[in-house]
Structures are given as C-alpha cells and as structure tokens.
Design an enzyme around this catalytic site. Structure first.
Site, PDB file in Angstrom:
ATOM      1  N   LYS A 199       0.866  -1.185   0.000  1.00  0.00           N
ATOM      2  CA  LYS A 199       0.000   0.000   0.000  1.00  0.00           C
ATOM      3  C   LYS A 199       0.910   1.246   0.000  1.00  0.00           C
ATOM      4  O   LYS A 199       1.869   1.315   0.747  1.00  0.00           O
ATOM      5  CB  LYS A 199      -0.908  -0.010   1.240  1.00  0.00           C
ATOM      6  CG  LYS A 199      -2.077   0.927   1.171  1.00  0.00           C
ATOM      7  CD  LYS A 199      -3.109   0.586   2.263  1.00  0.00           C
ATOM      8  CE  LYS A 199      -4.349   1.471   2.131  1.00  0.00           C
ATOM      9  NZ  LYS A 199      -5.396   1.113   3.127  1.00  0.00           N
ATOM     10  N   ARG A 253     -24.663  -2.437   7.893  1.00  0.00           N
ATOM     11  CA  ARG A 253     -24.191  -3.790   7.590  1.00  0.00           C
ATOM     12  C   ARG A 253     -24.533  -4.758   8.735  1.00  0.00           C
ATOM     13  O   ARG A 253     -24.599  -5.962   8.536  1.00  0.00           O
ATOM     14  CB  ARG A 253     -22.682  -3.749   7.332  1.00  0.00           C
ATOM     15  CG  ARG A 253     -22.009  -5.011   6.903  1.00  0.00           C
ATOM     16  CD  ARG A 253     -22.396  -5.580   5.575  1.00  0.00           C
ATOM     17  NE  ARG A 253     -22.108  -4.848   4.387  1.00  0.00           N
ATOM     18  CZ  ARG A 253     -20.959  -4.899   3.705  1.00  0.00           C
ATOM     19  NH1 ARG A 253     -19.949  -5.579   4.181  1.00  0.00           N
ATOM     20  NH2 ARG A 253     -20.810  -4.244   2.571  1.00  0.00           N
ATOM     21  N   GLU A 281     -18.866  -5.763  10.726  1.00  0.00           N
ATOM     22  CA  GLU A 281     -19.861  -5.047  11.539  1.00  0.00           C
ATOM     23  C   GLU A 281     -20.899  -5.994  12.126  1.00  0.00           C
ATOM     24  O   GLU A 281     -21.338  -5.808  13.267  1.00  0.00           O
ATOM     25  CB  GLU A 281     -20.537  -3.971  10.700  1.00  0.00           C
ATOM     26  CG  GLU A 281     -19.637  -2.777  10.363  1.00  0.00           C
ATOM     27  CD  GLU A 281     -18.734  -3.011   9.172  1.00  0.00           C
ATOM     28  OE1 GLU A 281     -18.835  -4.077   8.532  1.00  0.00           O
ATOM     29  OE2 GLU A 281     -17.905  -2.125   8.872  1.00  0.00           O
TER      30      GLU A 281
HETATM   31  C1  LIG Z   1     -18.572  -2.331   5.305  1.00  0.00           C
HETATM   32  C2  LIG Z   1     -17.420  -1.373   5.387  1.00  0.00           C
HETATM   33  N1  LIG Z   1     -16.793  -1.198   6.573  1.00  0.00           N
HETATM   34  C3  LIG Z   1     -15.756  -0.343   6.667  1.00  0.00           C
HETATM   35  C4  LIG Z   1     -15.322   0.367   5.582  1.00  0.00           C
HETATM   36  C5  LIG Z   1     -14.192   1.372   5.700  1.00  0.00           C
HETATM   37  N2  LIG Z   1     -13.023   0.935   4.921  1.00  0.00           N
HETATM   38  C6  LIG Z   1     -12.761   1.428   3.725  1.00  0.00           C
HETATM   39  S1  LIG Z   1     -11.390   0.794   3.049  1.00  0.00           S
HETATM   40  C7  LIG Z   1     -11.110  -0.171   4.438  1.00  0.00           C
HETATM   41  C8  LIG Z   1      -9.924  -1.065   4.524  1.00  0.00           C
HETATM   42  C9  LIG Z   1      -9.915  -2.006   3.359  1.00  0.00           C
HETATM   43  O1  LIG Z   1      -8.770  -2.835   3.461  1.00  0.00           O
HETATM   44  P1  LIG Z   1      -8.356  -3.660   2.183  1.00  0.00           P
HETATM   45  O2  LIG Z   1      -9.547  -4.329   1.637  1.00  0.00           O
HETATM   46  O3  LIG Z   1      -7.219  -4.483   2.576  1.00  0.00           O
HETATM   47  O4  LIG Z   1      -7.952  -2.549   1.114  1.00  0.00           O
HETATM   48  P2  LIG Z   1      -6.631  -1.660   1.085  1.00  0.00           P
HETATM   49  O5  LIG Z   1      -7.038  -0.303   1.603  1.00  0.00           O
HETATM   50  O6  LIG Z   1      -5.593  -2.329   1.915  1.00  0.00           O
HETATM   51  O7  LIG Z   1      -6.237  -1.606  -0.368  1.00  0.00           O
HETATM   52  C10 LIG Z   1     -12.113   0.032   5.362  1.00  0.00           C
HETATM   53  C11 LIG Z   1     -12.161  -0.620   6.692  1.00  0.00           C
HETATM   54  C12 LIG Z   1     -16.010   0.150   4.363  1.00  0.00           C
HETATM   55  N3  LIG Z   1     -15.660   0.849   3.231  1.00  0.00           N
HETATM   56  N4  LIG Z   1     -17.022  -0.724   4.291  1.00  0.00           N
END
Ligand SMILES: Cc1ncc(C[n+]2csc(CCOP(=O)(O)OP(=O)(O)O)c2C)c(N)n1
Ligand SMILES: CC(=O)[C@@H](O)[C@H](O)COP(=O)(O)O
Ligand SMILES: [Mg+2]
Length: 636
Positions: A282, A396, A368
């Site tokens: 990242k 969710r 969630e």
């Molecule tokens: C249901 C839900 N919960 C929380 C979030 C907030 N959120 C956005 S991106 C993220 C992390 C995602 O991690 P990953 O899938 O590994 O993607 P990366 O940012 O590492 O590329 C979170 C928790 C969301 N978008 N949707």
C-alpha cells in the site's frame, strides 16, 4: 535516452493492446505519477491506489474490459483504473461537487460494471455477473479485486462459499498488502502473512510464471493433489482450495514479468473459480506514503515533493475526539466499559481509547455484523460495550441490532459517528438512515448531539443506562466550539431543551441542524415572526410533553433533522396524531433529507441542496403561512 510518454496515447484499455512488456512497465510508472499529482491537488484515497498500479495496468492489458467485467472491492483503489478508462482528464474533479466519484460508479462509466464504497461486495457481485453470463451462454471473464482487509467481512465468505461450490468461471484477485485502514487484524490476516513469509513463497517467487504455465484444472491424480497440497502448505492456498477455488500465488503484484503471465494463464482456465493471491505494498512508489503508518490511506491536499499534507484550521475539536475523550474519562471510573471497532480505530476514536485501555479495546476487522453481536455477548455478561461504528457502516449489522440486541434488550451502546451528510465520500457514506432504522426498534433509546457538550453528556447517559440498548449519533468533523462543561452529567432520558422562546413559530430540531435553526429564528424574528427553538435531544423516547406544548402554543411547528424520511419528523407526527393535536389543525412541516441520494460536495453545499439550511427553514415557514418574504419584509 528520454522515453516518449505513453499515457498521453492511452485513453482506454484497448490502447494498451500491442504494448511491449517494457512499454507496459513505463505506462505503469506514468500512471503512478499521474495519480500522485492528481490526488495532491484534490485529496482523497491514495495509498490503496498506488498499491494496485501494476495490477490495474496488467488486468487491462490482459483482459478485454469492459466486455470482461472488472469489479473493485470498496473502490477506493480505483484511481489508476479511472485514469486508464477515459477519465484521466477529470481526475482533478474527484470527490468534488459535480466531479468524479471517489469510488467506482455504474453511472460514471461502462468500465465500472458495479459500484462500491462499502467493502466486501465484489465476489458476490462477480458471481452475479458470472451467473448471468452463463445463463446467456456468453464467455466473457469476471474479475473481482478484493483486499486482505475486505476479505475478512462475512459476506465475502458467503460469496466464496457459494462460488466455490460451482463450476462457474470467476476470477478473484486477492490484493494482499497486509493493510486495512489500520494494520489488519484476525486469523485470515495471519494466514496470509504466513503464506507470504513462507520459504515456499520466497522460493516460488521466481517460478511464479512457470507455476501456472498452461496449468489446466488440477488433475485429480494423487501426484497432482500432492503437488497442490505441497504448494498449499508452502503458500497457504490450501484454505482457498478447500473452498473450491483454484489457488494461484502468492504473486508479486508489482512485478509485471510475473503478474502478466499469471493473468494470461488464469485467463485460459476453463471452469470453476480461481483465486489469484497478489502481494502488493500500500502506498507503493511514493516514499511519504510508504513510510507513513497509514500508507496515506486517505489524504488531504499535499506537497508532492515533501508529502506534507495541508491542515485545515480547526476552531473546535472534532466530534470524534470529543467522543473518544469522553469515553476515556468514563472508562477511568468504570472498568466494565469496553470499546469495539470494525477496522476503523482511527476514524472512530477507538485508537485513542485503546492507547489508554489496550486490554479493553477490540478491533474485530471489517465485520460489523460480528461487532454488534460480539457486543451483545459482552453486554449479556455484565459489560458496557461501546460499539463505535459509522452510521453508514452500522447498516451492515442491522439484523444483529434487531435480533441480538433490541429483542433481548441488551445494554449495548452504539456510537454512530458520521451522522448525516459527510461530504466528499458522497451517498454511500452518508449517515442518512439511522434515525429511521434505530428509532423504529422497541427498547432503543436514541439521541443526537447538537454540540460537543451534549455529546459528552450523551456518552455519560449511555454509560448510566444499563436497562436496554442506547444509540447516539454525531456528525463528521468539527464540533461547534460551544465547549464542554467539567464532569458532564447524564441527560434526563426523553427530555429535550428549549434554547429560545417565541410565540408564533416553533422549530423542533434533532441533531446539529440546531445551529441553522437558531440562525433561521433570528431571521424570522427580524421579519416579525417570533420564533421558539427547541432541541429534542432524543428521537426515542420523544419529549412528547414539549412537542405538544410547541403545537399548542405556536401557529407553525417545523421539525428538522439530518436524516431521511421516516425518522424524527415521522416520530413527531405519530406523537401529535396520537395526542389529538393534528385534529386541532396545527400547521406542522417536517424537514428531512430529500428522498434521493445526494452526490458528493462540501457538506454545506449538500445541506443547501437538501434544503436543510437556515434560508430553507425561513422559506418553509413562509410557505406554510402563505406569505412571501417580500410581504413580511414590509412588516419588519
Ligand atoms: C462495510 C465497510 N466497513 C468499513 C469500511 C471502511 N473501509 C474502507 S477501506 C477499508 C480497509 C480495506 O482494506 P483492504 O480491503 O485491505 O484494502 P486496502 O485499503 O488495503 O487496499 C475500510 C475498513 C467500508 N468501506 N465498508
Ligand atoms: C474508503 C472508506 O470507506 C473510508 O476510507 C472512508 O472514506 C473513511 O471516511 P472518513 O474520512 O469519514 O473517516
Ligand atoms: Mg489491504
């Protein structure tokens, strides 16, 4: 020798076809530079997109989008994808009013077959597209790209469980950068880390190309199964293989010489779901992002050379900070208070709480549904769980709120941050519905903070309430600057407050529209309409006594809230009807968010568009009394 820029020649993925491997590598470098430059001007999500630059270019080079469907999970990493799919010129409008969405969006491009923003939906959506394709007898490819954080959410397993039992071709690319917003948590994260750090992966890294060269579906021979398990044991793929996915990887997601052959071979596979485990970093390729703890997940405008982000001048603490500090203060006095977050410790303030009480803060990952019922279990056994989940993400876990918390009347406390419109993240992140979906539940006490002092008191109120579930909402960003009294006391449940007394118009506000209501009242007074302003504080139980007094003593009653139809205003109408006040012909209007989704802009402009600002309140009053402002100005 200076290389001829290639990005200027690429408007759509078809323009990449025929590029040599070296040209593809150069294009990736140019895309990365373009994304960094654009986001330095707009702010937004950066780290995730930088981590998938090579993967994005490789997918578009190997597959034939938009016929082949490319579905991004969450979609915050889609900026490189947008640069390559006809939207480069508009990248500097991203997350702005009238501009590009910060996530994938069907209405925006045929290269965005499925919208996102809430995580963990891509495999389910991908299976939908794959099934439609199979029913139609088509042969295009379906590619879902899901992160290591997003794959921890329950619906991702639901989708894999379903997909893994079919022979329907679906390609899932697991983008494993060992990050969520914060460092990832949970057993899946440990499994993936073991995979990537295994000697097997390191040894296989150089052989990635040959690993699947022409690999057919595994022949169910003993030798082949042994090879599969060997590979699985080295590379952790066994878990996915057991779910029915042909596991490929781990593959270095920044090495196009490994990535492209793997994708070309995967493209040839004939049946069943395939999971390609891609390892990325990242923030890749931009030192300030690579070196930051959060990998520049979400950034404000920044200086490209130094990476220094612009800081907005804050005159008051954020509501999140007030929540965190209030909870810490309460938890110092009560060791039954625990905090829960679903992978958002920073955004919810649970990071601060966890720094003081590391053994009493639980980050359950993007989960969630689990977070809510985990909290219910804690409450059932004598703890005071504060489940801090943004209003939009609590959606969710709604059945868990109903089934595991409300019906059992368990004292879970829901801290619903990002209530109302949130600005740049647009409609997917608006906390628009919690008044409706929480206020309709028996046993629930539901509050909205209109300023930081009331938020602190609502935390105290929630701590004190042990005989059922409590939820309180507060807005994204800065509080009002009203300050916080020392030792904030619990509120009297079901009691609102009157901030100014008038005699003609009454504005009954719920949440942070109170500020606009007070401005509107001043304007109305100047126009000869003496106006009362009251803050309900509670949507449930409603202060019915106060509401009926407003109806009895004023010509017009206006309710206002930062929520959808079916919320506070509806509850007021129910109460007035049941109390016979509507028979008496009181003129009442409910001001809510419009029954539409509002695209991103600044919150101020979005509320103006939603007609929930002071001028709109004045306008509404004149509409009710049948006068126009000009008439009244003549009276003032
Ligand atoms: C249901 C839900 N919960 C929380 C979030 C907030 N959120 C956005 S991106 C993220 C992390 C995602 O991690 P990953 O899938 O590994 O993607 P990366 O940012 O590492 O590329 C979170 C928790 C969301 N978008 N949707
Ligand atoms: C992509 C995603 O869902 C999160 O990054 C979200 O954008 C965070 O919102 P805040 O900026 O309000 O914390
Ligand atoms: Mg990740």
């Amino acid at each position: 020798m200076t290389k001829t820029p290639l990005l200027d020649t690429v408007n759509f993925p078809a323009d990449i076809k025929g590029f040599s491997r070296e040209q593809i590598k150069q294009l990736a470098d140019e895309v990365r530079t373009e994304v960094i430059d654009a986001v330095s001007v707009t702010g937004g999500h950066l780290g995730a997109g930088l981590g998938v630059v090579e993967l994005t270019v490789a997918i578009h080079a190997v597959f034939d989008t938009p016929d082949d469907k490319l579905i991004w999970d969450v979609g915050h990493q889609c900026y490189p994808h947008k640069v390559l799919t006809g939207r480069r010129e508009r990248m500097r409008t991203i997350r702005k009013g009238g501009g590009l969405s910060g996530f994938t969006k069907r209405a925006e491009s045929e290269y965005d077959p499925f919208g996102a923003a809430h995580s963990s939906t891509s495999i389910s959506a991908g299976m939908g597209f794959a099934t439609a394709r199979d029913l139609d007898g088509r042969h295009n490819h379906i590619i879902s790209v899901i992160g290591d954080g997003s794959i921890t959410a329950g619906m991702a397993y639901e989708a894999m469980n379903n997909a893994g039992a079919t022979d329907s071709r679906q390609i899932v690319i697991l983008n494993d950068n060992d990050m969520s917003i914060a460092p990832p948590v949970g057993a899946m994260s440990h499994l993936l880390s073991r995979t990537v750090s295994s000697g097997g992966y390191q040894a296989l890294r150089g052989a990635a190309k040959s690993m699947v060269k022409g690999a057919p579906r595994p022949i169910k021979s003993t030798a082949k199964k042994a090879e599969e398990y060997t590979r699985g044991m080295f590379t952790g793929g066994t878990w996915f293989e057991e779910l029915g996915f042909f596991y490929v990887g781990p593959v270095d997601g920044h090495d196009l010489d490994a990535l492209i052959p793997v994708l070309e071979n995967v493209k040839k596979m004939k049946d069943g779901p395939v999971l390609v485990h891609v390892v990325t970093q990242k923030g890749k390729g931009y030192a300030p992002a690579e070196n930051s703890a959060d990998k520049y997940h979400g950034v404000s405008k920044f200086n490209v050379v130094t990476g220094e982000q612009s800081k907005s001048v804050a005159n008051a603490p954020s509501y999140t900070k007030v929540f965190a500090e209030s909870l810490i203060s309460e938890a110092r006095k009560d060791d039954k208070i625990v905090g829960i977050t679903a992978a958002m410790p920073g955004g919810t303030g649970m990071k601060e709480f966890g720094q003081v009480f590391p053994e009493r803060m639980f980050d359950v990952g993007i989960a969630e549904q689990h977070a809510v019922t985990f909290a219910a279990g804690l409450a059932a056994d004598g703890y005071k769980p504060f489940c801090a989940i943004y209003s939009t993400f609590l959606q969710r876990g709604y059945d868990q709120v109903v089934h595991d918390v409300a019906i059992q009347n368990l004292p879970v406390r829901f801290a619903m941050d990002r209530a109302g419109l949130v600005g740049a993240d647009g409609p997917t992140h608006a906390g628009a519905f919690d008044i409706s979906f929480m206020g309709c539940l028996p046993n629930m006490v539901l509050m909205a903070a209109a300023d930081e002092n009331d938020l602190a008191r609502m935390v105290a109120t929630a701590v004190a309430r042990d005989d059922g579930p409590t939820a309180f909402r507060y807005a994204r960003g800065e509080a009002t600057g009203a300050g916080i009294e020392p030792n904030p006391q619990p509120l009297e449940i079901g009691k609102g407050r009157v901030l100014r007394e008038g005699s003609s118009i009454a504005i009954f506000s719920y949440g942070t529209r109170l500020g606009e209501a007070l401005i509107a009242a001043e304007k109305l007074d100047q126009l000869g309409l003496s106006t009362t302003v009251a803050d309900a504080r509670f949507a449930k139980p409603l202060d019915t006594e106060l509401l009926c007094r407003l109806a009895d003593e004023h010509e017009v009653v206006i309710t206002i809230e930062e929520g959808s139809v079916g919320g506070f205003g509806a509850f007021c109408l129910h109460a007035l009807a049941d109390a016979g006040r509507l028979d008496a012909g009181v003129k009442i209007r409910t001001m809510t968010l419009p029954d539409t989704f509002i695209d991103q802009d600044s919150p101020e402009l979005m509320y103006k568009q939603a007609k929930l600002d002071a001028d709109s309140i004045v306008e509404k009053v004149f509409e009710v009394i049948g006068r126009n402002v000009a008439d009244m100005q003549g009276l003032a």
